[in-house]
Design an enzyme around this catalytic site. Structure first.
Site, PDB file in Angstrom:
ATOM      1  N   TYR A 162       0.642  -0.947   0.405  1.00 34.03           N
ATOM      2  CA  TYR A 162       0.135  -0.122   0.091  1.00 34.03           C
ATOM      3  C   TYR A 162       0.936   1.239  -0.100  1.00 34.03           C
ATOM      4  O   TYR A 162       0.891   2.432  -1.060  1.00 34.03           O
ATOM      5  CB  TYR A 162      -0.897   0.329   1.307  1.00 34.03           C
ATOM      6  CG  TYR A 162      -1.853   1.397   1.520  1.00 34.03           C
ATOM      7  CD1 TYR A 162      -3.539   0.935   0.414  1.00 34.03           C
ATOM      8  CD2 TYR A 162      -1.989   2.196   2.296  1.00 34.03           C
ATOM      9  CE1 TYR A 162      -3.823   2.329   0.897  1.00 34.03           C
ATOM     10  CE2 TYR A 162      -2.622   2.912   2.303  1.00 34.03           C
ATOM     11  CZ  TYR A 162      -4.094   2.999   1.516  1.00 34.03           C
ATOM     12  OH  TYR A 162      -4.648   4.130   1.963  1.00 34.03           O
ATOM     13  N   THR A 197     -13.448   5.863   7.937  1.00 32.23           N
ATOM     14  CA  THR A 197     -14.779   5.389   6.003  1.00 32.23           C
ATOM     15  C   THR A 197     -14.671   3.790   6.658  1.00 32.23           C
ATOM     16  O   THR A 197     -14.115   3.231   7.799  1.00 32.23           O
ATOM     17  CB  THR A 197     -14.096   5.105   5.681  1.00 32.23           C
ATOM     18  OG1 THR A 197     -12.502   4.832   5.183  1.00 32.23           O
ATOM     19  CG2 THR A 197     -13.237   6.715   5.384  1.00 32.23           C
TER      20      THR A 197
HETATM   21  N1  LIG Z   1      -9.564   6.145   5.832  1.00 34.95           N
HETATM   22  C1  LIG Z   1      -8.176   6.342   5.202  1.00 34.95           C
HETATM   23  O1  LIG Z   1      -7.540   6.635   6.785  1.00 34.95           O
HETATM   24  C2  LIG Z   1      -7.871   6.543   3.848  1.00 34.95           C
HETATM   25  C3  LIG Z   1      -6.238   7.434   4.830  1.00 34.95           C
HETATM   26  C4  LIG Z   1      -5.399   7.465   3.862  1.00 34.95           C
HETATM   27  C5  LIG Z   1      -6.160   7.199   2.164  1.00 34.95           C
HETATM   28  N2  LIG Z   1      -7.393   6.723   1.671  1.00 34.95           N
HETATM   29  C6  LIG Z   1      -7.265   6.641   0.545  1.00 34.95           C
HETATM   30  O2  LIG Z   1      -8.581   7.297   0.275  1.00 34.95           O
HETATM   31  C7  LIG Z   1      -9.296   6.221  -0.642  1.00 34.95           C
HETATM   32  C8  LIG Z   1     -11.254   5.988  -0.107  1.00 34.95           C
HETATM   33  O3  LIG Z   1     -10.944   5.198   0.943  1.00 34.95           O
HETATM   34  P1  LIG Z   1     -12.396   5.125   1.839  1.00 34.95           P
HETATM   35  O4  LIG Z   1     -11.928   5.487   2.809  1.00 34.95           O
HETATM   36  O5  LIG Z   1     -12.496   6.258   1.602  1.00 34.95           O
HETATM   37  O6  LIG Z   1     -12.460   3.595   1.481  1.00 34.95           O
HETATM   38  P2  LIG Z   1     -13.722   3.482   1.290  1.00 34.95           P
HETATM   39  O7  LIG Z   1     -13.998   2.022   1.221  1.00 34.95           O
HETATM   40  O8  LIG Z   1     -14.792   3.855   2.197  1.00 34.95           O
HETATM   41  O9  LIG Z   1     -14.172   3.088   0.130  1.00 34.95           O
HETATM   42  C9  LIG Z   1     -13.121   2.914  -1.527  1.00 34.95           C
HETATM   43  C10 LIG Z   1     -14.055   2.955  -2.616  1.00 34.95           C
HETATM   44  O10 LIG Z   1     -13.894   2.161  -3.188  1.00 34.95           O
HETATM   45  C11 LIG Z   1     -15.007   0.697  -3.840  1.00 34.95           C
HETATM   46  N3  LIG Z   1     -13.595   0.332  -4.938  1.00 34.95           N
HETATM   47  C12 LIG Z   1     -12.629  -0.550  -4.589  1.00 34.95           C
HETATM   48  N4  LIG Z   1     -12.127  -1.061  -5.583  1.00 34.95           N
HETATM   49  C13 LIG Z   1     -12.427  -0.611  -6.964  1.00 34.95           C
HETATM   50  C14 LIG Z   1     -12.437  -0.898  -8.194  1.00 34.95           C
HETATM   51  N5  LIG Z   1     -11.705  -1.872  -8.408  1.00 34.95           N
HETATM   52  N6  LIG Z   1     -13.128   0.262  -8.825  1.00 34.95           N
HETATM   53  C15 LIG Z   1     -13.905   0.554  -8.357  1.00 34.95           C
HETATM   54  N7  LIG Z   1     -14.000   0.707  -7.528  1.00 34.95           N
HETATM   55  C16 LIG Z   1     -13.638   0.638  -6.471  1.00 34.95           C
HETATM   56  C17 LIG Z   1     -15.159   0.500  -3.346  1.00 34.95           C
HETATM   57  O11 LIG Z   1     -15.859  -0.140  -3.760  1.00 34.95           O
HETATM   58  C18 LIG Z   1     -15.537   1.368  -2.137  1.00 34.95           C
HETATM   59  O12 LIG Z   1     -17.141   2.134  -2.492  1.00 34.95           O
HETATM   60  C19 LIG Z   1      -8.587   4.949  -0.515  1.00 34.95           C
HETATM   61  O13 LIG Z   1      -7.905   5.558  -1.854  1.00 34.95           O
HETATM   62  C20 LIG Z   1      -7.739   4.867   0.140  1.00 34.95           C
HETATM   63  O14 LIG Z   1      -6.797   4.373  -0.337  1.00 34.95           O
HETATM   64  C21 LIG Z   1      -7.860   6.514   3.356  1.00 34.95           C
END
Ligand SMILES: NC(=O)c1ccc[n+]([C@@H]2O[C@H](COP(=O)([O-])OP(=O)(O)OC[C@H]3O[C@@H](n4cnc5c(N)ncnc54)[C@H](O)[C@@H]3O)[C@@H](O)[C@H]2O)c1
Length: 255
Positions: A162, A197
């Protein structure tokens, strides 16, 4: 134009991958509140449709699109659907992502392929298709959701794959920004810190205290903490900003 007005997205069309959940859904709401029509693209169509119905209450048009961002043909269809509906793509936020955990010496190849496939290749395929549509008109703003894990080795969770994918997102975005700057396209990243989230909910009872104690502001983030960042980068308010990685982490990366 006054500075407040420069944050407006009225009449623009936006696309959010991963728009069915968490950060993507919340950033989509910010774009809608600023006046943009918003397409929610997600591999979970039901969730994308639910978010679309919510956003319509703000008086903007929405689209829900099923897409797997690892598949080039589906990603192209996603962008084509937006162009068919609204004629142009002004703003794209690429938030689709997954995270898994494993010690580096035990990380399975399948796990690497899945996470790097969605979190890095998915960003490349999305940015490429969105960039082509924007280059044709000579304007647009792309915002890729990276992570503070692209800059630091986050802890206590272990996920070298990651971290590598997110570092790749930042440098890939900087590369596109440099290539497309003179042609009217801006490409930036937002790097969230620990944000509550569906992706992280399970971890809060296990690691939440450690995350909070390592965060100078003394709390974890919410998706709403990222809304100002996306409006800034999406809009004319950031007209002279490209290739930037805007870290929104309560100060986590300071220590
Ligand atoms: N939550 C955190 O602490 C955090 C921190 C840093 C970065 N992020 C990044 O933020 C972004 C969103 O994460 P989140 O926390 O909202 O997670 P989440 O799981 O709530 O949302 C992720 C969404 O991506 C969709 N998804 C996954 N694989 C997919 C694919 N192959 N094609 C299309 N859609 C797909 C899922 O269905 C989901 O709706 C991600 O890139 C994550 O790495 C999150």
């Amino acid at each position: 134009m006054g500075v407040g007005e420069r944050f407006s997205l009225r009449g623009q069309s936006a696309l959010v991958t991963g728009g069915g959940s968490g950060i993507g859904a919340c950033l989509a709401a910010a774009l809608a509140e600023a006046g943009a029509n918003v397409a929610l693209a997600d591999r979970d169509l039901d969730k994308a449709q639910q978010v679309a119905r919510q956003l319509e209450k703000q008086g903007v048009a929405t689209l829900a699109i099923e897409v797997d961002v690892t598949q080039a043909d589906q990603v192209q269809r996603m962008v084509d659907q937006v162009l068919d509906a609204w004629g142009q793509l002004d703003v794209a936020v690429n938030s689709a992502g997954v995270a898994t955990r494993a010690r580096a010496e035990e990380l399975e190849e399948d796990d690497w392929d899945q996470v790097v496939g969605i979190d890095l290749k998915g960003i490349y395929l999305s940015t490429r298709a969105e960039g082509r549509a924007m280059l044709a008109r000579g304007s647009g703003s792309i915002i890729n959701i990276a992570s503070m894990s692209g800059q630091i080795v986050n802890r206590p969770q272990l996920h070298s794959h990651y971290n590598a994918a997110k570092a790749g997102v930042i440098q890939y975005s900087r590369s596109c920004a440099a290539e497309w700057a003179a042609r009217g396209i801006r490409v930036n990243c937002i790097s969230p810190g620990h944000t509550v989230t569906p992706m992280t909910e399970f971890a809060i009872p296990i690691m939440g205290d450690e995350w909070v104690s390592n965060t100078p502001m003394g709390r974890v983030g919410t998706p709403e903490d990222l809304q100002g960042a996306v409006l800034y980068l999406a809009s004319a308010a950031s007209a002279y900003v490209t290739g930037h990685d805007l870290v929104v982490d309560g100060g986590y990366t300071l220590w």
